[in-house]
Design a protein around this motif. Structure first.
Motif, PDB file in Angstrom:
ATOM      1  N   GLU A   1      -1.236   6.285  -7.225  1.00 55.85           N
ATOM      2  CA  GLU A   1      -1.688   7.517  -7.880  1.00 55.85           C
ATOM      3  C   GLU A   1      -0.792   8.661  -7.436  1.00 55.85           C
ATOM      4  N   ASP A   2      -0.058   9.212  -8.375  1.00 55.10           N
ATOM      5  CA  ASP A   2       0.868  10.324  -8.121  1.00 55.10           C
ATOM      6  C   ASP A   2       1.743  10.020  -6.914  1.00 55.10           C
TER       7      ASP A   2
ATOM      8  N   SER B   1      -2.731   5.910  -2.502  1.00 51.91           N
ATOM      9  CA  SER B   1      -3.905   5.280  -3.109  1.00 51.91           C
ATOM     10  C   SER B   1      -3.459   4.559  -4.364  1.00 51.91           C
ATOM     11  N   ILE B   2      -4.109   3.419  -4.640  1.00 60.17           N
ATOM     12  CA  ILE B   2      -3.711   2.667  -5.827  1.00 60.17           C
ATOM     13  C   ILE B   2      -4.612   2.984  -7.004  1.00 60.17           C
ATOM     14  N   CYS B   3      -4.034   2.854  -8.163  1.00 55.94           N
ATOM     15  CA  CYS B   3      -4.745   2.986  -9.418  1.00 55.94           C
ATOM     16  C   CYS B   3      -4.671   1.608 -10.065  1.00 55.94           C
ATOM     17  N   CYS B   4      -5.833   0.982 -10.270  1.00 58.61           N
ATOM     18  CA  CYS B   4      -5.813  -0.354 -10.855  1.00 58.61           C
ATOM     19  C   CYS B   4      -7.012  -0.553 -11.762  1.00 58.61           C
ATOM     20  N   GLN B   5      -6.888  -1.538 -12.616  1.00 61.37           N
ATOM     21  CA  GLN B   5      -7.948  -1.822 -13.560  1.00 61.37           C
ATOM     22  C   GLN B   5      -9.023  -2.687 -12.921  1.00 61.37           C
ATOM     23  N   GLU B   6     -10.186  -2.719 -13.555  1.00 63.56           N
ATOM     24  CA  GLU B   6     -11.308  -3.526 -13.074  1.00 63.56           C
ATOM     25  C   GLU B   6     -10.956  -5.004 -13.027  1.00 63.56           C
TER      26      GLU B   6
ATOM     27  N   VAL C   1      -0.958  -2.319 -11.456  1.00 60.53           N
ATOM     28  CA  VAL C   1      -1.284  -1.671 -10.194  1.00 60.53           C
ATOM     29  C   VAL C   1      -0.182  -0.657  -9.929  1.00 60.53           C
ATOM     30  N   SER C   2      -0.575   0.571  -9.648  1.00 61.90           N
ATOM     31  CA  SER C   2       0.414   1.600  -9.361  1.00 61.90           C
ATOM     32  C   SER C   2      -0.178   2.580  -8.362  1.00 61.90           C
TER      33      SER C   2
ATOM     34  N   THR D   1       0.555   9.776  -3.769  1.00 56.09           N
ATOM     35  CA  THR D   1      -0.333   9.402  -2.675  1.00 56.09           C
ATOM     36  C   THR D   1      -0.157   7.928  -2.342  1.00 56.09           C
TER      37      THR D   1
ATOM     38  N   HIS E   1      -6.973  -2.211  -0.222  1.00 57.17           N
ATOM     39  CA  HIS E   1      -8.009  -2.332  -1.244  1.00 57.17           C
ATOM     40  C   HIS E   1      -8.678  -3.709  -1.164  1.00 57.17           C
TER      41      HIS E   1
END
Length: 197
Positions: A42-43, A47-52, A39-40, A45, A85
């Motif tokens: 995004e740039d 907002s998180i970037c995570c896997q399914e 979990v990280s 922002t 989220h």
């Protein structure tokens, strides 16, 4: 736990599912902890970037442990968007959460104050613990035990009704079939319950 010999930190195999039996208030429960890596933000922002995989874990979880390092402000910054989220997936659910600040033994490298941790836990409606998994696992055990008690209390107050929104199958672990069999036996013969985090 797996020890990373280069840094002497505790590390986890990515995405691992850990199972353990607990006795809380005289009742035996089966605790499953799903590690949710990658979990990280995004740039720059919020907002998180995570896997399914993380979304699947969120669907079946009865409680959440948010862990960040007091020596890494970025790990702290991920908590709030990750909580948002989770609330999108479970908007009305009363799901207990624990905010755990790890690496409490590295005070000289601190980037996140205890005050910031307490404030975030209060904002999210959770309990705050500052621990050192490396030097004192008792603090981690106490935190998990408190969360398990809260989960058990909430599940007990649902009168056996399933939480809405549970659409995905729980992840499989090598001992999942055995756990299911023993859980079924316990529920039918002794009235014990199972709790999952």
């Amino acid at each position: 736990f797996v020890t990373d010999t280069d840094s002497n930190d505790l590390t986890f195999p990515p995405g691992a599912l850990y199972s353990r039996k607990f006795t809380i208030d005289g009742e035996q429960i089966s605790l499953q902890v799903q590690d949710t890596p990658f979990v990280s933000l995004e740039d720059d922002t919020d907002s998180i970037c995570c896997q399914e995989q993380i979304n699947r874990s969120i669907y079946w979880a009865d409680g959440f442990v948010f862990v960040y390092s007091i020596t890494d402000y970025e790990s702290y910054r991920v908590i709030r968007p990750l909580h948002q989220h989770i609330r999108k997936i479970h908007p009305n659910a009363n799901i207990p959460l624990l905010l755990m600040a790890n690496k409490g033994d590295l005070l000289r490298a601190r980037q996140v104050s205890s005050k910031e941790g307490l404030q975030l836990a209060s904002e999210l409606g959770g309990t705050y613990y500052e621990v050192s998994a490396r030097e004192n696992c008792e603090g981690v055990h106490e935190a998990f035990q408190q969360l398990c008690q809260e989960v058990s209390r909430i599940i007990g107050s649902c009168n056996g009704e399933k939480r809405r929104g549970l659409h995905l199958v729980r992840p499989k672990s090598p001992n999942m079939q055995d756990l299911k069999r023993r859980l079924k036996q316990a529920l039918t013969s002794k009235g014990k319950s199972a709790t999952t985090l």
